[in-house]
Scaffold this motif. Structure first.
Motif, PDB file in Angstrom:
ATOM      1  N   ARG A  53       0.845  -1.184   0.000  1.00 40.12           N
ATOM      2  CA  ARG A  53       0.000   0.000   0.000  1.00 40.12           C
ATOM      3  C   ARG A  53       0.889   1.246   0.000  1.00 40.12           C
ATOM      4  O   ARG A  53       1.772   1.390   0.834  1.00 40.12           O
ATOM      5  N   ARG A  54       0.650   2.133  -0.975  1.00 40.07           N
ATOM      6  CA  ARG A  54       1.485   3.331  -1.103  1.00 40.07           C
ATOM      7  C   ARG A  54       1.044   4.391  -0.100  1.00 40.07           C
ATOM      8  O   ARG A  54      -0.119   4.788  -0.068  1.00 40.07           O
ATOM      9  N   VAL A  55       2.001   4.854   0.699  1.00 45.41           N
ATOM     10  CA  VAL A  55       1.747   5.861   1.723  1.00 45.41           C
ATOM     11  C   VAL A  55       2.574   7.102   1.400  1.00 45.41           C
ATOM     12  O   VAL A  55       3.774   7.007   1.104  1.00 45.41           O
ATOM     13  N   THR A  56       1.968   8.275   1.438  1.00 48.31           N
ATOM     14  CA  THR A  56       2.648   9.532   1.128  1.00 48.31           C
ATOM     15  C   THR A  56       2.560  10.475   2.322  1.00 48.31           C
ATOM     16  O   THR A  56       1.468  10.696   2.859  1.00 48.31           O
ATOM     17  N   THR A  57       3.694  10.991   2.734  1.00 45.53           N
ATOM     18  CA  THR A  57       3.744  11.967   3.821  1.00 45.53           C
ATOM     19  C   THR A  57       4.536  13.183   3.359  1.00 45.53           C
ATOM     20  O   THR A  57       5.330  13.109   2.418  1.00 45.53           O
ATOM     21  N   MET A  58       4.336  14.305   4.018  1.00 48.94           N
ATOM     22  CA  MET A  58       4.980  15.561   3.634  1.00 48.94           C
ATOM     23  C   MET A  58       5.808  16.100   4.794  1.00 48.94           C
ATOM     24  O   MET A  58       5.540  15.813   5.964  1.00 48.94           O
ATOM     25  N   GLY A  59       6.820  16.887   4.461  1.00 47.84           N
ATOM     26  CA  GLY A  59       7.664  17.509   5.473  1.00 47.84           C
ATOM     27  C   GLY A  59       8.397  18.690   4.873  1.00 47.84           C
ATOM     28  O   GLY A  59       8.140  19.113   3.741  1.00 47.84           O
ATOM     29  N   VAL A  60       9.325  19.243   5.618  1.00 47.88           N
ATOM     30  CA  VAL A  60      10.118  20.392   5.171  1.00 47.88           C
ATOM     31  C   VAL A  60      11.467  19.901   4.666  1.00 47.88           C
ATOM     32  O   VAL A  60      12.131  19.089   5.325  1.00 47.88           O
ATOM     33  N   ASP A  61      11.875  20.387   3.505  1.00 45.66           N
ATOM     34  CA  ASP A  61      13.147  19.985   2.918  1.00 45.66           C
ATOM     35  C   ASP A  61      14.280  20.791   3.544  1.00 45.66           C
ATOM     36  O   ASP A  61      14.315  22.023   3.448  1.00 45.66           O
TER      37      ASP A  61
END
Length: 364
Positions: A53-61
Motif C-alpha cells: 500500500r502506497r503511503v505519502t507523507t509531507m515535510g520540510v526539505d
C-alpha cells in the motif's frame, strides 16, 4: 460429571442426528456457488495483501549542498544537430553554453534512421587558437564556411536531432533551454529565409529529475509538440514551467513519517547527488508542469524559436513508501469473507427450501 462431559457443554456447534438431516439439489447448487464465491474473494484478498500500500507523507526539505540530476531524452525532427545548442543558467549565476559531457546529440534522418553522433564542440575547437597555429590546406574551406555548408546540407536533407543523456546542476532555481542562439546570424538568415521556419517541433521521450522508482510519474514523458506549417502554425518559443518537489521513496514505511527531511540532512553532507541511502531509500524528485507558447515575431535575440525548461524547487519534501499490509488484518478479512459467504449462502438456502415447500404444498 467428568472433564470431557464438562468440555462438551461449551460446544457451540450442535451436531444433529444423521436421520434428521436431508440433502437437496438446491442446497448443493447454493453450496457450490458459495464455495466459488469464497475462492474468488479469497484470491482478491490475497492479491490485496501481496500488493504494498502506497503511503505519502509531507515535510520540510532541509537538504543542503547537493546537486540536482536532470535526465533528458528529446527529439527535434525539424532541426539539425549542427545548429542546436543546449544551455543552462541558474540563480547562482552559473551559465553553461552548449553543454557536453553526459549529454549527446544524435543525427536523425528524415526517415527516422540514426545517422550517427554529432559532437558540437568540434567547431569550437576548429575555430579556436589552434586553428591559427597549425598549417591549413589552401584547398580546404575555412571552418566557418565548412560549418555553413554542413548546416545547409543538413537542412536540405531534412535532418533531425536527438538530445539524450543527463546533466547535474545546483539545487537552485534555473532553466535549461534548447535553441539556436549559439549560431551566428549570417548562417541562420541564409539557411532560413524566415525566422518562423526554424522548426522547434519536439518529442519528449523522457524528462525527469533524479532516479526512478516503481510507479514514478513524470508528466512530460512521451509528450509531443509539433508545429503544423500546413495549417499556418508559426514556430516560436515553448516554455515549460516546472515545480520540482524533492521526494524520498522507500520500500516499507519508516518510523518518523515526514521527519525524513531532518534525517536526510546528515546524508546530504556525505552525498552530492540524488542517490540511495544506506537503508535502500531512493532520493529523487517529482515535478508538475505548465506550458506557455509565444510565436516568433522577427529576427531578434528574444524572437528566435527555442524550448525553455524553467524549474524551481519546492521547500516541501515528500516521502513515498510502499508499506506492506498487516498479516493480522489479512486474516481478519479472510475470516470475514468466509463467515459472510457462509451466512449468506445458508440464509439463501433456507429461503429457497421454504419457497419449494410452499410450491409443493400448493400443487397438492
Amino acid at each position: 460429571m467428568g472433564l470431557l462431559a464438562k468440555l462438551k457443554a461449551f460446544d457451540a456447534y450442535v451436531k444433529p442426528e444423521a436421520h434428521l438431516t436431508r440433502k437437496t439439489t438446491s442446497g448443493a447448487i447454493v453450496s457450490l456457488v458459495g464455495y466459488a464465491l469464497m475462492a474468488i474473494l479469497f484470491l482478491f484478498e490475497l492479491a490485496t495483501y501481496l500488493t504494498p500500500r502506497r503511503v505519502t507523507t509531507m515535510g520540510v526539505d532541509v537538504t543542503r549542498d547537493e546537486l540536482l540530476r536532470i535526465n533528458l531524452d528529446m527529439t527535434f525532427p525539424g532541426l539539425p544537430c549542427q545548429i542546436i545548442s543546449l544551455d543552462a543558467l541558474d540563480a547562482s549565476g552559473k551559465h553553461e553554453a552548449d553543454i557536453g559531457g553526459e549529454l549527446h546529440k544524435q543525427r536523425i534522418g528524415s526517415d527516422g534512421r540514426v545517422l550517427g553522433m554529432y559532437e558540437s564542440h568540434y567547431e569550437d575547437f576548429e575555430l579556436g587558437v589552434i586553428q591559427f597555429l597549425r598549417p591549413r590546406n589552401p584547398r580546404e574551406p575555412m571552418p566557418r564556411v565548412k560549418h555553413f555548408e554542413e548546416v545547409a546540407k543538413a537542412r536540405k536533407d531534412k535532418e533531425g536531432c536527438r538530445i539524450f543523456g543527463s546533466m547535474k546542476v545546483q539545487r537552485v532555481a534555473g532553466n535549461f533551454h534548447v535553441s539556436v542562439h549559439s549560431q551566428d546570424w549570417q548562417t541562420l538568415q541564409i539557411v532560413y529565409d524566415k525566422v518562423e521556419h526554424i522548426d522547434v517541433s519536439h518529442t519528449i521521450k523522457r524528462l525527469s529529475f533524479g532516479r526512478d522508482y516503481p510507479g514514478k510519474v513524470d508528466p512530460l514523458d512521451g509528450y509531443v509538440r509539433l508545429i503544423d506549417r500546413a495549417k499556418g502554425e508559426k514556430s516560436g518559443t515553448f516554455k515549460y514551467f516546472l515545480k520540482v518537489v524533492p521526494t524520498t521513496y522507500t520500500r516499507g514505511r519508516r518510523r518518523g513519517g515526514a521527519r525524513v527531511g531532518a534525517k536526510t540532512e546528515t546524508r546530504g553532507k556525505r552525498r552530492k547527488d540524488d542517490e540511495g541511502d544506506e537503508r535502500g531509500a531512493v532520493r529523487t524528485n517529482l515535478y508538475s508542469v505548465t506550458e506557455y507558447f509565444t510565436p516568433s515575431r522577427g529576427w531578434s535575440e528574444t524572437g528566435l524559436p527555442a524550448v525553455f525548461f524553467l524549474y524551481d524547487l519546492s521547500p516541501v519534501v515528500m516521502e513515498v513508501s510502499d508499506a506492506p499490509a498487516s498479516f493480522g488484518h489479512f486474516l481478519a478479512r479472510v475470516c470475514a469473507v468466509v463467515g459472510g459467504v457462509f451466512a449468506v449462502t445458508g440464509m439463501t438456502d433456507r429461503w429457497i427450501h421454504r419457497a419449494l415447500e410452499l410450491l409443493a404444498a400448493k400443487s397438492k
